[in-house]
Design a protein around this motif. Sequence first.
Motif, PDB file in Angstrom:
ATOM      1  N   ARG A 282       0.971  -1.356  -0.314  1.00 47.25           N
ATOM      2  CA  ARG A 282       0.156   0.157   0.513  1.00 47.25           C
ATOM      3  C   ARG A 282       0.280   0.948   0.119  1.00 47.25           C
ATOM      4  O   ARG A 282       0.071   2.320  -0.536  1.00 47.25           O
ATOM      5  CB  ARG A 282      -1.046  -0.023   0.789  1.00 47.25           C
ATOM      6  N   LEU A 283       2.271   1.772   0.759  1.00 47.80           N
ATOM      7  CA  LEU A 283       2.906   2.509   0.505  1.00 47.80           C
ATOM      8  C   LEU A 283       3.294   2.535  -0.454  1.00 47.80           C
ATOM      9  O   LEU A 283       3.278   3.764  -1.122  1.00 47.80           O
ATOM     10  CB  LEU A 283       4.066   2.147   1.867  1.00 47.80           C
ATOM     11  N   GLN A 284       3.513   1.959  -1.550  1.00 47.70           N
ATOM     12  CA  GLN A 284       3.662   1.925  -2.338  1.00 47.70           C
ATOM     13  C   GLN A 284       3.330   2.395  -3.955  1.00 47.70           C
ATOM     14  O   GLN A 284       2.702   3.917  -4.589  1.00 47.70           O
ATOM     15  CB  GLN A 284       4.309   0.545  -3.462  1.00 47.70           C
ATOM     16  N   LEU A 285       1.985   1.772  -3.515  1.00 47.74           N
ATOM     17  CA  LEU A 285       0.174   2.036  -4.546  1.00 47.74           C
ATOM     18  C   LEU A 285       0.050   3.455  -3.942  1.00 47.74           C
ATOM     19  O   LEU A 285      -0.534   4.497  -4.879  1.00 47.74           O
ATOM     20  CB  LEU A 285      -0.638   1.894  -4.042  1.00 47.74           C
ATOM     21  N   ILE A 286      -0.241   3.662  -2.895  1.00 47.93           N
ATOM     22  CA  ILE A 286      -0.190   5.344  -2.362  1.00 47.93           C
ATOM     23  C   ILE A 286       0.902   6.361  -2.504  1.00 47.93           C
ATOM     24  O   ILE A 286       1.091   7.590  -2.191  1.00 47.93           O
ATOM     25  CB  ILE A 286      -1.399   5.658  -1.139  1.00 47.93           C
ATOM     26  N   ASN A 287       1.933   5.758  -3.051  1.00 46.10           N
ATOM     27  CA  ASN A 287       3.451   7.166  -2.617  1.00 46.10           C
ATOM     28  C   ASN A 287       3.441   7.598  -1.445  1.00 46.10           C
ATOM     29  O   ASN A 287       4.139   8.641  -1.322  1.00 46.10           O
ATOM     30  CB  ASN A 287       3.115   8.105  -3.753  1.00 46.10           C
ATOM     31  N   ALA A 288       3.161   6.220  -0.746  1.00 49.68           N
ATOM     32  CA  ALA A 288       3.671   7.569   0.925  1.00 49.68           C
ATOM     33  C   ALA A 288       5.198   6.402   1.013  1.00 49.68           C
ATOM     34  O   ALA A 288       5.734   6.187   0.771  1.00 49.68           O
ATOM     35  CB  ALA A 288       2.286   6.442   2.084  1.00 49.68           C
ATOM     36  N   SER A 289       4.954   7.105   2.843  1.00 45.83           N
ATOM     37  CA  SER A 289       6.704   6.818   3.016  1.00 45.83           C
ATOM     38  C   SER A 289       6.881   6.559   4.825  1.00 45.83           C
ATOM     39  O   SER A 289       5.959   6.503   5.577  1.00 45.83           O
ATOM     40  CB  SER A 289       8.014   7.474   2.593  1.00 45.83           C
ATOM     41  N   ILE A 290       7.580   5.863   4.524  1.00 43.42           N
ATOM     42  CA  ILE A 290       7.726   5.055   6.376  1.00 43.42           C
ATOM     43  C   ILE A 290       9.433   5.977   7.012  1.00 43.42           C
ATOM     44  O   ILE A 290      10.132   5.195   5.895  1.00 43.42           O
ATOM     45  CB  ILE A 290       7.619   3.706   6.658  1.00 43.42           C
ATOM     46  N   ASP A 291       8.954   6.001   7.794  1.00 37.56           N
ATOM     47  CA  ASP A 291      11.161   6.404   8.829  1.00 37.56           C
ATOM     48  C   ASP A 291      11.496   5.636   9.955  1.00 37.56           C
ATOM     49  O   ASP A 291       9.707   5.474  10.691  1.00 37.56           O
ATOM     50  CB  ASP A 291      11.318   7.464   8.872  1.00 37.56           C
ATOM     51  N   GLY A 292      11.947   4.513   9.379  1.00 31.46           N
ATOM     52  CA  GLY A 292      12.232   4.370  11.413  1.00 31.46           C
ATOM     53  C   GLY A 292      13.271   5.461  12.370  1.00 31.46           C
ATOM     54  O   GLY A 292      13.750   5.918  11.797  1.00 31.46           O
ATOM     55  N   ILE A 293      12.352   5.506  13.065  1.00 31.59           N
ATOM     56  CA  ILE A 293      12.664   6.678  14.283  1.00 31.59           C
ATOM     57  C   ILE A 293      13.381   6.142  15.305  1.00 31.59           C
ATOM     58  O   ILE A 293      13.107   5.655  16.526  1.00 31.59           O
ATOM     59  CB  ILE A 293      11.333   7.503  13.961  1.00 31.59           C
ATOM     60  N   ASN A 294      15.030   6.620  15.779  1.00 32.64           N
ATOM     61  CA  ASN A 294      15.350   6.107  16.647  1.00 32.64           C
ATOM     62  C   ASN A 294      16.420   7.101  17.080  1.00 32.64           C
ATOM     63  O   ASN A 294      17.385   7.493  17.367  1.00 32.64           O
ATOM     64  CB  ASN A 294      16.365   5.256  16.172  1.00 32.64           C
ATOM     65  N   VAL A 295      15.509   7.879  18.507  1.00 35.09           N
ATOM     66  CA  VAL A 295      15.785   9.343  19.241  1.00 35.09           C
ATOM     67  C   VAL A 295      16.134  10.118  18.297  1.00 35.09           C
ATOM     68  O   VAL A 295      15.312  11.190  17.273  1.00 35.09           O
ATOM     69  CB  VAL A 295      16.535   8.738  20.435  1.00 35.09           C
ATOM     70  N   GLY A 296      17.382  10.207  18.462  1.00 37.97           N
ATOM     71  CA  GLY A 296      17.715  11.876  17.621  1.00 37.97           C
ATOM     72  C   GLY A 296      19.659  11.998  18.320  1.00 37.97           C
ATOM     73  O   GLY A 296      19.868  11.284  19.362  1.00 37.97           O
ATOM     74  N   SER A 297      19.937  13.307  17.367  1.00 39.65           N
ATOM     75  CA  SER A 297      21.347  13.687  18.080  1.00 39.65           C
ATOM     76  C   SER A 297      21.623  14.899  18.932  1.00 39.65           C
ATOM     77  O   SER A 297      20.297  15.446  19.114  1.00 39.65           O
ATOM     78  CB  SER A 297      21.887  14.086  16.457  1.00 39.65           C
ATOM     79  N   GLY A 298      22.497  15.126  19.504  1.00 41.55           N
ATOM     80  CA  GLY A 298      22.850  16.150  20.712  1.00 41.55           C
ATOM     81  C   GLY A 298      22.426  17.774  19.659  1.00 41.55           C
ATOM     82  O   GLY A 298      21.624  18.497  20.430  1.00 41.55           O
TER      83      GLY A 298
END
Length: 346
Positions: A282-298
């Motif tokens: 479905r992500l491909q069919l609707i041109n959506a995206s997914i990001d894996g999120i793992n906190v962040g930098s200083g």
Amino acid sequence: MTATVAAPERRRVYRLIPAEHGHRLTRQEDAVPRPAGREVLVRIRAASLNYRDLMVRRGQLGEVRDGLIPLSDGAGEVVAVGSEVTQWRAGDRVAPLFYPLWTAGKYREAYGPSALGGGNSDGVLADVIAVPEASLVRVPDTLDFAEAATLPCAALTAWQALVVRGGVAAGDTVLVQGTGGVALFGLQIATALGARVIVLSSSDDKRERASRLGAFATVNYRTTPDWDIEVRKLTDGLGVSHLLELGGPGTFDRSLRAIRAGGHIAQIGVFTGFGPQSNLMRLQLINASIDGINVGSGEQFAAMNSFIAGRGLKPVIDRSFAFDEAEAAYAHLASGQHFGKVVIRF
């Protein structure tokens, strides 16, 4: 030679000791570490718990060193500095980075083992800890230590998901799952940027409280199990622009159906476990995206702190516990009854 200021000789500390099922929490006392050349000694004034801390204690995230100091999130004040430290001085109000090595730039897999309070890297559940100079950020003057202690993981995760990776903007619609730390920070950040936020919760009381924090709409996922259909109705059939996916395998299929064409899913949590993965066609069919999120930098942490101070945002603390009540703090988080963050005040 190490330059120090008024630092205590002994500290209270909790450590994780192997038990029959996971690890038991044991309080001890030991000598305060002395800062090496580029290290800073920080007196922790408050710490907060994340769902990750339950998983570490249960042994769900791999091996844990015998005697590990748990918890990644804390805030306090500098009490001593090493001889080569130039950035900090006694009295500075600071918080350690979740990933001490991720000070700026893109994430690298090599940063993973350094995450505080897990595996082999000691955390913040101690009166005083030694931290590399580059692995600290100044906390907002607008927050007390308990509020600042909620920022390193939960707040920065929401910031990474919505601002750094998602580019959320006024007029966007955002769906957050639940009313824990990441979810409520997502609600506050997105609302401050002019987005409309929908909150999922099984508690009508928590839904009401989320509305008071600025939620555009709320959905009870227990009485409305087809919440993805309801979310689309609330967005004129389009679906949401951004989605903080906190549930994991048990919620992901509905999240795919709730996201709009060209939308963005931030994959963050695993509250429903580590089950089979969804079909991502479905992500491909609707041109959506997914990001894996793992906190962040200083660097991102500092930018978020400026935003929080500038917008006057206040972290939501559900309940505070005393240092001697650390076990009760874990139990309260595990109960799932909290709205916002669970804090231990030292």
